[in-house]
Design a protein around this motif. Structure first.
Motif, PDB file in Angstrom:
ATOM      1  N   TYR A 173       0.826  -1.206   0.000  1.00 16.87           N
ATOM      2  CA  TYR A 173       0.000   0.000   0.000  1.00 16.87           C
ATOM      3  C   TYR A 173       0.864   1.261   0.000  1.00 16.87           C
ATOM      4  CZ  TYR A 173      -3.046   3.678   1.838  1.00 16.87           C
ATOM      5  OH  TYR A 173      -3.712   4.858   2.035  1.00 16.87           O
ATOM      6  N   TRP A 174       1.906   1.288   0.828  1.00 19.16           N
ATOM      7  CA  TRP A 174       2.770   2.465   0.918  1.00 19.16           C
ATOM      8  C   TRP A 174       3.546   2.716  -0.372  1.00 19.16           C
ATOM      9  CZ3 TRP A 174       4.939   0.416   6.175  1.00 19.16           C
ATOM     10  CH2 TRP A 174       4.005   0.683   7.186  1.00 19.16           C
ATOM     11  N   ALA A 175       3.715   1.690  -1.195  1.00 21.26           N
ATOM     12  CA  ALA A 175       4.455   1.886  -2.454  1.00 21.26           C
ATOM     13  C   ALA A 175       3.729   2.832  -3.392  1.00 21.26           C
ATOM     14  CB  ALA A 175       4.693   0.538  -3.140  1.00 21.26           C
ATOM     15  N   GLY A 176       2.406   2.932  -3.271  1.00 20.53           N
ATOM     16  CA  GLY A 176       1.651   3.893  -4.060  1.00 20.53           C
ATOM     17  C   GLY A 176       1.155   3.345  -5.389  1.00 20.53           C
ATOM     18  N   TRP A 177       0.116   3.977  -5.889  1.00 25.09           N
ATOM     19  CA  TRP A 177      -0.522   3.514  -7.112  1.00 25.09           C
ATOM     20  C   TRP A 177       0.380   3.650  -8.327  1.00 25.09           C
ATOM     21  CZ3 TRP A 177      -3.868   0.255  -8.546  1.00 25.09           C
ATOM     22  CH2 TRP A 177      -4.450   0.316  -9.814  1.00 25.09           C
ATOM     23  N   ASP A 178       1.274   4.650  -8.353  1.00 29.45           N
ATOM     24  CA  ASP A 178       2.169   4.827  -9.492  1.00 29.45           C
ATOM     25  C   ASP A 178       2.991   3.566  -9.758  1.00 29.45           C
ATOM     26  OD1 ASP A 178       1.282   7.417  -9.720  1.00 29.45           O
ATOM     27  OD2 ASP A 178       2.909   8.262  -8.533  1.00 29.45           O
ATOM     28  N   THR A 179       3.353   2.886  -8.689  1.00 27.63           N
ATOM     29  CA  THR A 179       4.093   1.629  -8.815  1.00 27.63           C
ATOM     30  C   THR A 179       3.162   0.433  -8.937  1.00 27.63           C
ATOM     31  OG1 THR A 179       6.017   2.427  -7.576  1.00 27.63           O
ATOM     32  CG2 THR A 179       5.649   0.052  -7.603  1.00 27.63           C
ATOM     33  N   ASN A 180       2.123   0.405  -8.122  1.00 22.46           N
ATOM     34  CA  ASN A 180       1.308  -0.798  -8.001  1.00 22.46           C
ATOM     35  C   ASN A 180       0.484  -1.115  -9.242  1.00 22.46           C
ATOM     36  OD1 ASN A 180       2.266  -1.370  -5.452  1.00 22.46           O
ATOM     37  ND2 ASN A 180       0.630  -0.251  -4.409  1.00 22.46           N
ATOM     38  N   TRP A 181       0.093  -0.101 -10.037  1.00 20.60           N
ATOM     39  CA  TRP A 181      -0.694  -0.427 -11.228  1.00 20.60           C
ATOM     40  C   TRP A 181       0.133  -1.268 -12.197  1.00 20.60           C
ATOM     41  CZ3 TRP A 181       0.249   0.383 -16.321  1.00 20.60           C
ATOM     42  CH2 TRP A 181       1.188   1.355 -16.690  1.00 20.60           C
ATOM     43  N   LYS A 182       1.439  -1.015 -12.242  1.00 19.57           N
ATOM     44  CA  LYS A 182       2.307  -1.805 -13.112  1.00 19.57           C
ATOM     45  C   LYS A 182       2.412  -3.245 -12.601  1.00 19.57           C
ATOM     46  CE  LYS A 182       4.977   2.395 -13.872  1.00 19.57           C
ATOM     47  NZ  LYS A 182       6.240   3.096 -13.585  1.00 19.57           N
ATOM     48  N   LEU A 183       2.470  -3.388 -11.273  1.00 17.98           N
ATOM     49  CA  LEU A 183       2.544  -4.720 -10.684  1.00 17.98           C
ATOM     50  C   LEU A 183       1.279  -5.509 -10.970  1.00 17.98           C
ATOM     51  CD1 LEU A 183       3.683  -6.912  -8.837  1.00 17.98           C
ATOM     52  CD2 LEU A 183       2.831  -5.594  -6.879  1.00 17.98           C
ATOM     53  N   PHE A 184       0.129  -4.905 -10.748  1.00 21.71           N
ATOM     54  CA  PHE A 184      -1.127  -5.630 -10.966  1.00 21.71           C
ATOM     55  C   PHE A 184      -1.361  -5.908 -12.444  1.00 21.71           C
ATOM     56  CE2 PHE A 184      -2.012  -3.635  -6.746  1.00 21.71           C
ATOM     57  CZ  PHE A 184      -2.089  -4.822  -6.036  1.00 21.71           C
ATOM     58  N   ALA A 185      -0.881  -5.026 -13.312  1.00 26.40           N
ATOM     59  CA  ALA A 185      -0.958  -5.300 -14.746  1.00 26.40           C
ATOM     60  C   ALA A 185      -0.102  -6.512 -15.106  1.00 26.40           C
ATOM     61  CB  ALA A 185      -0.512  -4.072 -15.546  1.00 26.40           C
ATOM     62  N   ALA A 186       1.073  -6.625 -14.473  1.00 31.22           N
ATOM     63  CA  ALA A 186       1.944  -7.778 -14.718  1.00 31.22           C
ATOM     64  C   ALA A 186       1.298  -9.067 -14.222  1.00 31.22           C
ATOM     65  CB  ALA A 186       3.294  -7.568 -14.033  1.00 31.22           C
ATOM     66  N   ILE A 187       0.547  -8.977 -13.121  1.00 26.79           N
ATOM     67  CA  ILE A 187      -0.160 -10.156 -12.615  1.00 26.79           C
ATOM     68  C   ILE A 187      -1.231 -10.601 -13.602  1.00 26.79           C
ATOM     69  CG2 ILE A 187      -1.685 -11.002 -10.782  1.00 26.79           C
ATOM     70  CD1 ILE A 187      -0.168  -9.136  -8.863  1.00 26.79           C
ATOM     71  N   VAL A 188      -1.957  -9.640 -14.168  1.00 26.21           N
ATOM     72  CA  VAL A 188      -2.966  -9.969 -15.188  1.00 26.21           C
ATOM     73  C   VAL A 188      -2.297 -10.662 -16.372  1.00 26.21           C
ATOM     74  CG1 VAL A 188      -4.598  -9.008 -16.844  1.00 26.21           C
ATOM     75  CG2 VAL A 188      -4.544  -8.139 -14.497  1.00 26.21           C
ATOM     76  N   LEU A 189      -1.128 -10.185 -16.780  1.00 21.58           N
ATOM     77  CA  LEU A 189      -0.395 -10.825 -17.869  1.00 21.58           C
ATOM     78  C   LEU A 189      -0.077 -12.271 -17.523  1.00 21.58           C
ATOM     79  CD1 LEU A 189       1.171 -10.795 -20.546  1.00 21.58           C
ATOM     80  CD2 LEU A 189       3.141  -9.861 -19.285  1.00 21.58           C
ATOM     81  N   GLY A 190       0.317 -12.514 -16.276  1.00 22.45           N
ATOM     82  CA  GLY A 190       0.606 -13.883 -15.854  1.00 22.45           C
ATOM     83  C   GLY A 190      -0.619 -14.773 -15.929  1.00 22.45           C
ATOM     84  N   LEU A 191      -1.794 -14.241 -15.595  1.00 27.50           N
ATOM     85  CA  LEU A 191      -3.036 -15.026 -15.692  1.00 27.50           C
ATOM     86  C   LEU A 191      -3.351 -15.345 -17.152  1.00 27.50           C
ATOM     87  CD1 LEU A 191      -5.183 -13.105 -13.041  1.00 27.50           C
ATOM     88  CD2 LEU A 191      -4.060 -15.332 -12.771  1.00 27.50           C
TER      89      LEU A 191
END
Length: 551
Positions: A443-461
């Motif tokens: 959470y503290w990492a912020g949305w600027d970073t986390n949207w890229k992470l969650f997008a990468a997770i979607v790619l993995g799915l």
């Protein structure tokens, strides 16, 4: 399948079977070697940049951030100490979810873990070249409105490719050669950090820096928490995982794994706090005219070396420039090893092609090493600089660690009589706090970073779907046991989007509400995972697979 029985004799037999589980990998790493693998991985590029970055976000309170970040990572590490001693298999961070929650949870956690690990060797190369650019022109340059250092083309990229190739070559030689090389590198790293701390404290110490320029906490708790996730603080602790990843190659994992996990975090935490104190005391007043957020000085591409020159320690600056190559290179070497072991483990779980489990005569997983090399080069393209990549790695790695406390809870219930060479005390308290800590760091990492992470997770799915459509042999997905995974990730994404961290976040609620919502999500997901875990016979089947020769 092995008969399910209870009693200490059977538990010991199971433990012995697991010690032989990864028959393709060689057990050459002893107690000191495993500790040094973890310490060597922890002390990489983070300490070279983290003191400056944390000071800019939190001011003198960065000292608190280093201590709190270390405590949070230690909580996570304690859960893995029990798991790693119980199941000393290579790539444990990936394989443990398979034991407790089956194929789907294992795949998602494995994908996140592998991405995070594969990006560490590239960031260490970038760190080394950024420091070196102060003395060797043409390796890195500043770009953008914030003057972020990035690799140059073609020279910077070419040297980066060569360094990545060296990491892979050392690993192909074999794990014994890696352990010998890493022990020497770790002694060097520890010596240099201690030298910097002592030299800074003895030469120049401005006590007023701890109270002037906005006081001890100029940016409040918001700045402290943000620095934990984005300044490289948590990133600087993440190497403790090597005690788990290399457990299958340790000669006495029941003793060595807890020793390496706990010892490495305590050693690094003590050093980091002292380094931050020394850095704040040595920071030049001329660089603080705009406060801690605007701290800058000559040669701040390599901040510690830059400070050393300012206070008249040119000899120390020379050592730091040398260390800025050796220290990140040591961590890059370790993470090349870890990345290959993770993909090796995914191949064992049948979540990835079986070819990834092929090893050389020396016991090195050569196909996985080649893949780590290629993917590492790809990371240089969208993330050509250290600062551009560090927050992504932090969020991804901590998120992957989040499954460890959930696995711990499930296996305490389903395997109550299994021998635990290291048994975590306090019931569910420490594992839950570890899970909550992991979620807060994301959470503290912020949305600027986390949207890229969650997008990468979607790619993995998506890749999982493609893999399944292609008709490849997959393990049972166990959708019910892994039903908590997507709600957990989705809830974290929403909290991050509406939270107060990151320039592009909606900022619909502040720090307190964000923490409360993260706590609620942590409680619900922890209980859901505990409830939905695989039944005892499935857990035993997954755990006893190595004993039947499947590995």
């Amino acid at each position: 399948m092995a008969t399910v029985t209870t009693g200490r004799q059977t538990s010991r037999r199971r433990h012995v079977h697991h010690e032989d589980a990864d028959s393709g990998l060689r057990r050459h790493i002893g107690r000191t070697g495993l500790l040094f693998a973890a310490v060597g991985s922890i002390i990489g590029s983070g300490w070279l940049f983290g003191a400056l970055n944390a000071s800019q976000l939190a001011g003198p309170a960065a000292i608190v951030a280093w201590a709190l970040g270390g405590l949070m990572i230690l909580l996570v590490g304690l859960t893995y100490a029990e798991l790693g001693a119980m199941f000393p298999v290579s790539g444990g961070v990936v394989r443990y979810p398979q034991f407790a929650f089956g194929g789907f949870a294992s795949y998602v956690m494995g994908w996140i873990t592998w991405l995070a690990a594969a990006s560490v060797a590239p960031i260490e190369v970038e760190a080394a070249l950024q420091y070196a650019s102060n003395n060797i022109g043409g390796l890195a340059h500043a770009t953008g409105s914030d003057a972020t250092p990035v690799l140059t083309f073609p020279l910077g990229y070419a040297v980066a490719v060569v360094l990545m190739a060296i990491f892979c070559w050392v690993n192909l030689v074999g794990i014994r050669a890696f352990a010998r090389a890493n022990t020497a590198i770790v002694w060097w790293k520890l010596g240099v950090i201690v030298l910097v701390v002592v030299a800074f404290l003895v030469t120049t110490f401005h006590g007023a820096n701890f109270s002037d320029h906005g006081g001890f906490t100029p940016y409040g708790w918001h700045g402290i928490f943000e620095s934990i996730s984005t300044a490289g603080i948590v990133f600087s602790y993440l190497g403790f995982r090597q005690g788990v990843e290399l457990a299958g190659e340790s000669d006495n994992p029941r003793r060595n794994v807890p020793f390496a996990l706990i010892g490495s975090v305590l050693i690094a935490g003590t050093i980091y706090v002292l380094l931050q104190v020394a850095f704040i005391g040595a920071a030049p007043a001329s660089g603080l005219t705009k406060g801690w957020a605007g701290l800058n000085f000559e040669n701040d591409f390599g901040p510690l070396a830059g400070i050393a020159k300012i206070i008249g320690l040119s000899w120390l600056a020379t050592i730091l420039y040398a260390d800025a190559v050796i220290s990140p290179a040591g961590t890059g070497l370790v993470y090349t090893t870890a990345t290959a072991r993770i993909s090796y483990a995914m191949g064992k779980n049948r979540n990835a092609p079986a070819e990834l489990t092929k090893t050389t005569d020396r016991g090195a997983p050569w196909v996985s090493l080649v893949l780590a090399f290629v993917v590492g080069l790809i990371f240089f393209l969208p993330f050509p600089g250290w600062q551009k990549l560090v927050s992504f790695i932090t969020s991804a790695t901590v998120l992957s660690f989040g499954s460890g406390p959930l696995v711990w809870a499930a296996l305490r219930k389903e395997l109550p009589d299994r021998e635990r060479p290291f048994r975590l005390w306090g019931g569910h308290l420490i594992p839950f706090l570890a899970f909550f800590s992991a979620n807060m760091i994301v959470y503290w990492a912020g949305w600027d970073t986390n949207w890229k992470l969650f997008a990468a997770i979607v790619l993995g799915l998506v890749l999982l779907g493609v893999y399944k459509v292609a008709g490849r042999d997959l393990p049972p997905m166990d959708w019910r046991a892994g039903a908590w995974v997507l709600p957990w990730l989705g809830a974290l994404a929403l909290i991050s989007y509406f939270g107060s961290y990151g320039d592009s976040a909606e900022k619909a609620f502040g720090l307190g509400i964000g923490a409360l919502l993260t706590l609620v999500v942590s409680v619900v997901v922890y209980l859901a995972a505990y409830k939905l875990r695989l039944p005892g016979d499935r857990v035993t089947e997954a755990v006893e697979g190595p004993a039947r020769g499947e590995e």
